[in-house]
Motif scaffolding. Structure first.
Motif, PDB file in Angstrom:
ATOM      1  N   ASP A 195      42.557  40.361  45.223  1.00 56.28           N
ATOM      2  CA  ASP A 195      43.076  39.003  45.038  1.00 56.28           C
ATOM      3  C   ASP A 195      42.408  38.332  43.835  1.00 56.28           C
ATOM      4  O   ASP A 195      43.066  37.660  43.044  1.00 56.28           O
ATOM      5  N   VAL A 196      41.095  38.522  43.735  1.00 55.31           N
ATOM      6  CA  VAL A 196      40.370  37.935  42.610  1.00 55.31           C
ATOM      7  C   VAL A 196      40.931  38.469  41.291  1.00 55.31           C
ATOM      8  O   VAL A 196      41.229  37.698  40.371  1.00 55.31           O
ATOM      9  N   THR A 199      44.358  37.091  40.362  1.00 57.30           N
ATOM     10  CA  THR A 199      44.289  35.709  39.877  1.00 57.30           C
ATOM     11  C   THR A 199      43.746  35.662  38.453  1.00 57.30           C
ATOM     12  O   THR A 199      44.199  34.865  37.630  1.00 57.30           O
ATOM     13  N   GLU A 200      42.760  36.506  38.168  1.00 58.42           N
ATOM     14  CA  GLU A 200      42.228  36.556  36.799  1.00 58.42           C
ATOM     15  C   GLU A 200      43.342  36.903  35.824  1.00 58.42           C
ATOM     16  O   GLU A 200      43.452  36.307  34.738  1.00 58.42           O
ATOM     17  N   LYS A 202      46.483  36.276  36.238  1.00 55.12           N
ATOM     18  CA  LYS A 202      47.374  35.107  36.143  1.00 55.12           C
ATOM     19  C   LYS A 202      46.830  34.092  35.143  1.00 55.12           C
ATOM     20  O   LYS A 202      47.579  33.484  34.370  1.00 55.12           O
ATOM     21  N   ILE A 203      45.515  33.900  35.198  1.00 53.59           N
ATOM     22  CA  ILE A 203      44.901  32.935  34.281  1.00 53.59           C
ATOM     23  C   ILE A 203      45.089  33.394  32.851  1.00 53.59           C
ATOM     24  O   ILE A 203      45.406  32.601  31.952  1.00 53.59           O
ATOM     25  N   MET A 247      39.314  36.738  29.691  1.00 54.22           N
ATOM     26  CA  MET A 247      39.757  36.869  31.084  1.00 54.22           C
ATOM     27  C   MET A 247      40.331  38.251  31.344  1.00 54.22           C
ATOM     28  O   MET A 247      40.099  38.849  32.400  1.00 54.22           O
TER      29      MET A 247
END
Lengths: 370, 491
Positions: A195-196, A199-200, A202-203, A247
């Protein structure tokens, strides 16, 4: 002691197991083909072979179905990743976890690890299918074996109640409990870490969008204020490109080190669980055999005794192998996790330093722009 | 709503006239609300206000969204020193105090030197009658002010009241009056109800920061700074309560202005734009409006993901801790526990970074979206001024024709009356032309100011943001360097 000395001469791996690499994956429609390269023991070059997932399954089935290998059921089989799927559904993506990310590179790494583990395993490497798999130019036969002791389906049919069956041995009793707890926690940690990473990613994408949107704000014209604002927009866009790069790097580091490690750990613990279950089933079988032998009518007594003796022998073998396997797994797990934690930390440290430099440069450029 | 309460302060509404400019109503059409509403002492209708607040045709609706529901699950701590501005600051904690902003400009003899801060949000009262009071502190050496260092207590409606007064005085003559922050029913209700959660804390902090930026923009304007309403706002210990809140919403005022402008556009007489500069600028601001809104949406999305990352990191930290606890191997167990701690710290960093994204960029872009509305309003005012001039001219023309006809009749009284009217109209036409020229001149200056300020504003925010990025990275480096030996110590 294994009595494979006789076999050793005929089934020795002709490549250096630690040199096995899955170098490429080729996609043709829905089919994925993996290129596997390994160094010859003789030092005269390399083997290049191409294999599909079915070929890997073939190998695995053969390893499961080996005959005349005492205590085979006590082996913790190196786990094969789940079947890959091009344009995977959400369900398959969830199953794949980390292995579904990044254009199949993590998946290739997982296959590579699988092959290396098989080639390094003292019992498994002796099976000639391993040699065939790694060296034969023709794809190995793909007929499904009829007999398969380790068919998952049959395990489920046998009854999960056996999982809780009381053990006769302290060592195994502890190990079963421990494995249960550890497996759950490792799987959870792997899922949360995934999940982490997602999300990274996505950023990173959002930063890219922002950088692009800033370019739209660039105005043409001779007006000094317009030029100044355009300059600001362009430079800010560069800043966000940097953030995106940073990122992305962080996500890749996460994926390639700790991500893969947690994934492998999780699958290996599952493999251990399966082995322990097989042993437990054997224990139940043994206890039944003992009961039968005891209660047998004189006519059947001898036969039952034979069965009992056979069962005892098998069980003993399994326990012996299992113990070795468990000790080895525990050791290797720790080594593997350590190695990956160190790599993860070093890579993230490197990325953070690069990020700090880049941002600092941007900062100085902006201050100078005043 | 905080601005409905009239208990503490006198109910009268003072009209202050600017020294040199005459107060002219800004709504000349039946489309806009009646002029009287500005000075109406009637009781407010809460729901009318609420309706106005969330009406869909509002051009400022996008701006309202920035105050709207945020991913409420995420714990957000107040911004820490990560985003303290680099210019000398006695306060580290941005939550209860604020940033100072120092700008130096030569304006006549008295050089621009004001430090403003909006701080110490304090809830006064209980339940639905409660409101937030803010401390407004001014530090200055300028002769405009009676003291050098002073502060007053103001509530949100006071700020809105200030804006409405300034708008009524200056908008129609072409000054870009900075818009006040938006009202928010959802945000304020949470505060009133006493909900002390992260999202209401974030709301209060956002508002405090927005009020400060609003005041700073207002005083940076050389004309507005000297306005007696502004001075009174900053200095006077008690402010007459602003009464009719319907009129006080900046969005409301701008809507009125823009509606009037729309009415102008609907008329068939198109303005002869002889000045290419205005045509070009108008288009320019139309484009800018769209671009800024896109950027704003983009940043909001980024902020959202960062908050999500913070949540996920925290969850991973927990799972790593549990894993560490269940491991037998001592060193591995300890390393995993350390990993969990590192991840928790990183989570904190993510939160801080999300706050930086939010408070710096998102708010800045939101401010500029609102400012562009004010700029567009000013251009529309110019059109109206032109229209008025044209109307006077046409009327004069008619009167002259009528007078010519009267020449041949024997009605000396009527003739004289016509001549008087013509005289008066000639004066009006001249005034109209002067007004138009004046507003055009003012707008040119204002736009130039705006564009300079814009560059400064953006640069300043970007520098702050980069500083926060650098700081985060350095913190990250420290964490990784501390963790490495733990990982190495495993076997």
């Amino acid at each position: 002691m294994m009595q494979e000395e006789a076999n050793e001469a005929t089934s020795v791996l002709s490549v250096y197991g630690h040199t096995i690499k899955v170098t490429e994956v080729l996609q043709d429609g829905d089919t994925l083909t993996f290129i596997i390269v390994s160094q010859k023991l003789s030092g005269t070059g390399e083997y290049h072979v191409d294999r599909t997932y079915e070929d890997f399954e073939w190998l695995q089935q053969h390893l499961y179905a080996q005959e005349d290998v005492p205590g085979l059921q006590g082996v913790i089989f190196p786990p094969l990743p789940v079947r890959p799927q091009v344009n995977a559904s959400a369900k398959v993506m969830k199953q794949l976890g980390f292995l579904g990310l990044g254009e199949w590179q993590p998946y290739c790494k997982a296959l590579e690890t699988f092959l290396r583990q098989v080639a390094a395993h003292s019992i498994l490497r002796k099976n000639k299918t391993v040699e065939v798999f790694l060296t034969s130019t023709d794809p190995p036969g793909r007929q499904k074996l009829r007999r398969n002791i380790f068919n998952r389906l049959s395990q489920a049919v046998e009854g999960l109640w056996k999982e809780g069956h009381k053990d006769v041995d302290e060592f195994f009793h502890t190990e079963r409990d421990h494995n249960l707890v550890l497996t759950g926690h490792t799987r959870t940690a792997a899922e949360k870490f995934l999940d982490v990473v997602l999300t990274e990613q996505k950023i990173a994408v959002a930063c890219g969008h922002f950088a692009a949107a800033l370019h739209i704000c660039v105005e043409n014209g001779e007006d000094p204020e317009k030029k100044a604002f355009s300059r600001v927009c362009v430079k800010l866009s560069e800043v966000f490109d940097s953030i995106k790069k940073n990122m992305t790097s962080i996500a890749v580091n996460d994926m390639n080190t700790l991500g893969l490690a947690l994934d492998l750990d999780s699958r290996y613990l599952e493999a251990e669980k399966e082995m322990l279950f097989r042993r437990t089933c054997k224990l139940v079988e043994l206890e039944n055999a003992r009961k039968n032998a005891e209660r047998a009518k004189p006519v059947k007594k001898n036969a039952m005794e034979e069965v009992k003796k056979a069962a005892e022998g098998e069980f003993e073998q399994i326990c012996k192998v299992a113990k070795q396997e468990i000790v080895q797994l525990n050791q290797e797990r720790v080594e593997m996790l350590q190695k990956n934690l160190i790599q993860w930390c070093e890579q993230q440290l490197q990325t953070a330093k690069e990020g700090a430099d880049a941002y600092n440069q941007h900062l100085q450029a902006f201050i100078a722009m005043a | 709503m905080d601005d409905l309460q009239m208990k503490q302060l006198p109910r009268c509404l003072e009209r202050t006239e600017p020294a040199s400019l005459s107060a002219v109503d800004i709504s000349t059409n039946s489309n806009g609300p009646k002029q009287d509403s500005f000075f109406d002492d009637d009781n407010e209708d809460l729901f009318a206000e609420a309706t106005e607040e969330v009406s869909l045709d509002s051009p400022e609706r996008d701006v309202l969204l920035s105050d709207g529901p945020s991913p409420a699950i995420t714990p957000i701590t107040p911004p820490t020193s990560v985003i303290t501005p680099r210019i000398g600051n006695t306060h580290d904690d941005m939550f209860t105090h604020s940033s100072f902003d120092e700008v130096e400009e030569e304006e006549g003899g008295d050089s621009f030197d004001i430090h403003l801060s909006v701080s110490d949000p304090e809830k006064i009262g209980d339940g639905m009658n409660a409101y937030m009071a803010y401390k407004v502190t001014t530090k200055t050496s300028m002769s405009l002010f009676k003291q050098r260092d002073f502060s007053v207590k103001r509530r949100f409606s006071d700020f809105l009241g200030l804006h409405s007064k300034l708008a009524s005085k200056y908008l129609h003559i072409g000054y870009i009056v900075p818009p006040a922050p938006e009202k928010s029913i959802v945000g304020m209700t949470k505060v009133k109800v006493g909900k002390e959660d992260q999202s209401s804390n974030e709301f209060v902090e956002k508002r405090r920061s927005a009020l400060e930026r609003y005041l700073m923009r207002t005083v940076k304007h050389p004309i507005l700074l000297k306005d007696p309403d502004v001075l009174q706002f900053l200095e006077s210990s008690e402010l007459p309560r602003a009464v009719n809140t319907q009129a006080l919403s900046s969005a409301g005022i701008l809507r009125m202005v823009n509606k009037a402008a729309d009415a102008v556009n609907k008329m068939t007489i198109k303005m002869n734009e002889s000045d290419a500069w205005f045509e070009e600028k108008q288009q320019h601001f139309e484009n800018l409006d769209i671009q800024l809104k896109k950027l704003h949406a983009s940043v909001e999305s980024l902020v959202c993901h960062r908050k999500e990352l913070s949540v996920n990191t925290a969850q991973f930290a927990k799972s790593a801790a549990m894993l560490g606890n269940s491991e037998d191997h001592t060193a591995l167990s300890r390393a995993l526990s350390q990993l969990a701690e590192v991840e928790e710290k990183i989570d904190q960093l993510h939160q801080d970074q999300a706050n930086a994204d939010l408070y710096l960029f998102s708010e800045l872009l939101g401010d500029y979206v609102r400012l562009i509305s004010a700029v567009k309003g000013v251009f529309d005012q110019r059109m109206k001024t032109w229209q008025k001039w044209q109307d006077s001219q046409m009327l004069l023309q008619k009167k002259r024709e009528a007078e010519a006809k009267l020449q041949f009749t024997n009605k000396p009284d009527k003739l004289q009356q016509a001549k008087d009217e013509i005289k008066e109209l000639e004066g009006k036409v001249q005034q109209g032309e002067r007004d138009f020229e004046q507003i055009s001149k003012t707008i040119r200056k204002e736009v130039s100011r705006f564009e300079k300020e814009r560059v400064k504003d953006f640069k300043m925010i970007i520098v702050k943001y980069l500083e926060s990025l650098v700081q985060t990275q350095q913190q990250l480096i420290k964490y990784w360097e501390a963790f490495l030996p733990e990982a190495k110590a495993i076997s």
